[in-house]
Design a protein around this motif. Structure first.
Motif, short mmCIF file in Angstrom:
data_model
loop_
_atom_site.label_atom_id
_atom_site.label_comp_id
_atom_site.label_asym_id
_atom_site.label_seq_id
_atom_site.Cartn_x
_atom_site.Cartn_y
_atom_site.Cartn_z
N LEU A 204 0.81 -1.22 0.00
CA LEU A 204 0.00 0.00 0.00
C LEU A 204 0.85 1.28 0.00
CD1 LEU A 204 -3.06 -0.88 2.28
CD2 LEU A 204 -2.91 -0.80 -0.21
N PRO A 205 1.91 1.35 0.83
CA PRO A 205 2.78 2.54 0.75
C PRO A 205 3.42 2.72 -0.63
CG PRO A 205 3.17 1.37 2.80
CD PRO A 205 2.29 0.49 1.98
N LEU A 206 3.84 1.62 -1.25
CA LEU A 206 4.46 1.72 -2.58
C LEU A 206 3.45 2.18 -3.63
CD1 LEU A 206 6.71 -1.49 -2.64
CD2 LEU A 206 7.50 0.90 -2.64
N LEU A 207 2.25 1.58 -3.60
CA LEU A 207 1.23 1.95 -4.58
C LEU A 207 0.76 3.39 -4.37
CD1 LEU A 207 -0.89 -1.33 -4.72
CD2 LEU A 207 0.66 -0.46 -6.46
N LYS A 208 0.67 3.80 -3.11
CA LYS A 208 0.27 5.17 -2.82
C LYS A 208 1.29 6.18 -3.34
CE LYS A 208 -1.22 8.15 1.00
NZ LYS A 208 -1.45 8.24 2.46
N ARG A 209 2.56 5.81 -3.27
CA ARG A 209 3.62 6.72 -3.69
C ARG A 209 3.77 6.76 -5.22
NH1 ARG A 209 8.01 9.17 -1.34
NH2 ARG A 209 9.85 9.44 -2.66
N SER A 217 2.39 0.21 -11.33
CA SER A 217 1.27 -0.47 -10.67
C SER A 217 1.02 -1.84 -11.30
CB SER A 217 0.00 0.39 -10.77
OG SER A 217 0.16 1.61 -10.09
N PHE A 218 1.14 -1.90 -12.62
CA PHE A 218 0.91 -3.15 -13.33
C PHE A 218 1.93 -4.21 -12.94
CE2 PHE A 218 1.76 -5.92 -16.98
CZ PHE A 218 0.49 -6.42 -17.24
N ILE A 219 3.21 -3.88 -13.05
CA ILE A 219 4.26 -4.88 -12.79
C ILE A 219 4.34 -5.22 -11.30
CG2 ILE A 219 6.17 -3.25 -12.49
CD1 ILE A 219 6.28 -6.66 -14.29
N ILE A 259 -6.44 -1.95 -11.47
CA ILE A 259 -5.49 -3.04 -11.70
C ILE A 259 -6.20 -4.22 -12.36
CG2 ILE A 259 -4.01 -4.76 -10.57
CD1 ILE A 259 -3.51 -2.60 -8.39
N ALA A 260 -7.39 -4.56 -11.86
CA ALA A 260 -8.16 -5.67 -12.41
C ALA A 260 -8.47 -5.46 -13.88
CB ALA A 260 -9.45 -5.86 -11.61
N VAL A 261 -8.80 -4.23 -14.25
CA VAL A 261 -9.11 -3.91 -15.65
C VAL A 261 -7.87 -4.09 -16.52
CG1 VAL A 261 -9.77 -2.07 -17.24
CG2 VAL A 261 -10.99 -2.35 -15.07
N HIS A 262 -6.71 -3.63 -16.04
CA HIS A 262 -5.47 -3.72 -16.82
C HIS A 262 -5.02 -5.17 -17.01
CE1 HIS A 262 -5.03 0.51 -17.05
NE2 HIS A 262 -4.69 0.72 -15.79
N LEU A 263 -5.33 -6.04 -16.04
CA LEU A 263 -4.87 -7.43 -16.12
C LEU A 263 -5.79 -8.31 -16.96
CD1 LEU A 263 -3.73 -8.14 -12.44
CD2 LEU A 263 -2.28 -7.85 -14.44
N LYS A 264 -6.98 -7.84 -17.27
CA LYS A 264 -7.96 -8.68 -17.95
C LYS A 264 -7.49 -9.20 -19.31
CE LYS A 264 -12.85 -8.97 -19.11
NZ LYS A 264 -14.16 -8.27 -19.14
N PRO A 265 -6.89 -8.36 -20.20
CA PRO A 265 -6.41 -8.90 -21.50
C PRO A 265 -5.34 -9.98 -21.33
CG PRO A 265 -6.51 -6.50 -21.55
CD PRO A 265 -6.70 -6.89 -20.12
N LEU A 266 -4.46 -9.82 -20.35
CA LEU A 266 -3.43 -10.81 -20.09
C LEU A 266 -4.07 -12.12 -19.63
CD1 LEU A 266 -0.31 -11.17 -19.98
CD2 LEU A 266 -0.42 -10.55 -17.57
#
Length: 390
Positions: A204-209, A217-219, A259-266
């Motif tokens: 959470l701290p990493l994603l917030k920053r 965010s993806f990787i 994140i869920a939306v970005h991962l859907k094609p993969l």
């Protein structure tokens, strides 16, 4: 090494090209596109034209689609809500699993399989397909309506039971059974607590920053999913369990939906490989009486599961109108049925006749269930405009 890489690239290219051609044909003839993926495996797999000579590596890659499917599911579930759903669906899951176990066991004895074969067959028939169920339900229904929540909790409880059954195949004594199941629970609790703490103090701290950088965010979330999947597998749980825990602990993040939306094609790419691998394992040239019996029981199992879930849902006081659709979406065998087959064979617990029977039943229910849902209920891949919902 270079030859192996070239061969894999050639096989992947062949799979995608032939899948695209068959998908076009299936859509023109208004057939479910999932079946195009399976037929691609039959046609160009080891028992077809052999453009893909060994489906093992493709099957392993396709398994990533299932892992991502469970991760994305977890991203859309709040932990407290999940616990509440588990309490409500426990009756449905246990009653239905018991009914399907008895049905599978009795039919296996009727067709003259051994007691051991019958027990493995009965265990394989208990579960519904997480992949088919989640693939064919609209996202809005899955995450925002009561039916989607109930289906999710049933499938997850079934997955937990299936993992426990897989564990039992590697145990010989009563003492070890109790000990191993206790260790399984301890490991699961330890993983959940560890993931929760890691999310709170690391992710959470990493994603917030750095959430303004979408690539990060993806990787980062993909690495989070695979880390817990690998960790769970290494301690005797499963990749899917780890991925789901990774997703549900990260669901508290404000960027989880994005994140869920970005991962859907993969996810969709790897699920194509998953269904291809199922088709590639079908040997039409090696058919026998147990293949025919498998098709017959597969047809019967669809109706048995619809009836079993009707009883279980009624006992759980679920809405009977919604339960009609829910029964259709859950009335098939599971990918865990195939995993149970491979585990039982590795332990010398299953005959070739029972293996053929279980595989045929599973694939038959996949095909019929897909047709049933796509033709009558909302789904992202429907060819009927008013039923196509994402």
């Amino acid at each position: 090494m270079l030859e192996n890489l070239t061969s894999m690239i050639t096989e992947l290219c062949s799979i995608i090209i032939i899948t695209a051609i068959l998908s076009s044909f299936f859509l023109y003839t208004r057939q479910p596109i999932i079946l195009a993926y399976i037929f691609t495996g039959i046609i160009i797999g080891p028992y077809g034209f052999q453009l893909v000579t060994d489906a093992t590596s493709i099957s392993q890659m396709g398994h990533l689609g299932v892992i991502l499917l469970l991760f994305i599911l977890g991203l859309n579930l709040q932990p407290l809500r999940l616990l509440h759903l588990f309490k409500q669906s426990a009756v449905i899951t246990l009653i239905s699993c018991l009914l399907f176990f008895i049905s599978g066991f009795l039919f296996a004895l009727i067709i003259n399989l051994s007691i051991t074969d019958a027990l493995v067959t009965a265990a394989a028939m208990m579960f519904s397909s997480t992949v088919i169920g989640l693939k064919l339900i609209p996202t809005t229904t899955l995450h925002h309506l009561r039916m989607g929540e109930v289906m999710t909790s049933i499938l997850l409880m079934q997955d937990i039971i299936a993992i426990s059954v897989l564990l039992l195949f590697n145990i010989n004594t009563e003492h070890n059974i109790c000990l191993s199941l206790s260790l399984l629970v301890i490991k699961l609790v330890a993983i959940i607590i560890s993931a929760y703490l890691a999310v709170k103090y690391i992710m959470l701290p990493l994603l917030k920053r750095f959430d303004v950088i979408q690539e990060y965010s993806f990787i980062a979330t993909l690495a989070w999913c695979f880390f817990w999947a690998l960790l769970c597998n290494s301690i005797g749980l499963s990749y899917e369990t780890g991925a789901f825990i990774a997703g549900i602990t990260l669901a508290v993040s404000p960027v989880s939906q994005a994140i869920a939306v970005h991962l859907k094609p993969l996810r969709e790419f790897f699920l194509i490989l998953f269904f291809f691998a199922i088709g590639a394992k079908i040997n039409l040239w090696d058919s026998n009486i147990y293949t025919v019996l498998g098709v017959i029981f597969g047809i019967c199992l669809i109706r048995i599961k619809a009836w079993g879930f009707k009883i279980a849902l009624r006992l759980a006081h679920e809405d009977q109108i919604e339960s009609v659709e829910l029964r259709a979406r859950l009335s098939q065998a599971s990918e865990f049925s195939l995993l149970l087959v491979y585990a039982a064979i590795a332990q010398g617990l299953l005959s070739d006749q029972a293996k053929t029977f279980i595989e045929t039943v599973t694939i038959t229910t996949f095909v019929i269930s897909t047709y049933w849902v796509v033709r009558r209920y909302p789904t992202p891949i429907s060819m009927v405009n008013n039923l196509r919902q994402d």
